[in-house]
Design an enzyme around this catalytic site. Sequence first.
Site, PDB file in Angstrom:
ATOM      1  N   HIS A  80      -3.605  10.767   8.732  1.00  0.00           N
ATOM      2  CA  HIS A  80      -2.951  12.070   8.768  1.00  0.00           C
ATOM      3  C   HIS A  80      -2.476  12.439   7.375  1.00  0.00           C
ATOM      4  CE1 HIS A  80      -3.142  11.983  13.118  1.00  0.00           C
ATOM      5  NE2 HIS A  80      -2.811  10.713  13.027  1.00  0.00           N
TER       6      HIS A  80
ATOM      7  N   LYS B 227      -2.835 -10.623   4.154  1.00  0.00           N
ATOM      8  CA  LYS B 227      -3.355 -11.212   2.906  1.00  0.00           C
ATOM      9  C   LYS B 227      -4.098 -12.505   3.215  1.00  0.00           C
ATOM     10  CE  LYS B 227       0.199  -9.251   0.184  1.00  0.00           C
ATOM     11  NZ  LYS B 227       0.931  -8.965  -0.830  1.00  0.00           N
TER      12      LYS B 227
END
Length: 185
Positions: free
Chosen positions: A114, A179
Site C-alpha cells: 500500500h 535473517k
Amino acid sequence: MTEKEKMLTGMIYDANNDPQLIAERLECKELCHDYNNLRPNDSKTRREILLKILGSVKGDFLIEQPFLCDYGYNIHIGNNFYSNHNLVILDEAPIIFGDNVFIAPNCGFYTARHPINAKERNEGLEYAHSISVGNNVWIGANVCVLPGVNIGDGCVIGAGSVIVNDIPPHSVAVGNPCKVIKTIK
C-alpha cells in the site's frame, strides 16, 4: 489498461472500486468459504474446490482448513505441497511454491503493498509484487512473508519470522526481520 492488468504487472491500481476485481475476489472467497465448511474427511470435494481456486497444481498437495486467499489464480504449487491450518495468501501478484514445500500453521504470504501516501492509500490504491518459494522448503508456524520476497531452495524458516528480504538457498533463517543464521550443507 484495466485495473487487473495493472495489478498483474506491478503497477499501482484501484483494488477497492474496480468491479472486475471485486467480483473475482468475491468469487474466490465464496469458494474458500465452501472449502472451509466441508467435512475434513471429504477429501474428494476438498480437492475439487481447491483445483477451482488455485492457478496451477503440479502434483499431490494438501491444504488444511481453514484456508483463505484473495484471487486464487495467482497461486501456483509444486508437487508434494502441504500447508497446515490457517494459511492466508493475498495473491494480487503470483505466488509460486516449488516441490516439497511444507508450511506450519498460521502462516501468511502477502503480495499487496500500500502507498505510504495516506491520500492514495485511502482511495484504495495499491500495488503488488510476486513471491517465490523454492523446492524443499520448510516454513515454521506464524511466519509472515512480505511482497517481493524470494526464498531459495532447501531453506528452513524459523517460527514467528517476518521475511522482508530474499533468503538465499540452503539457509536457516529466523527472526523479525528474518535473517540467515546458518547455511545448510
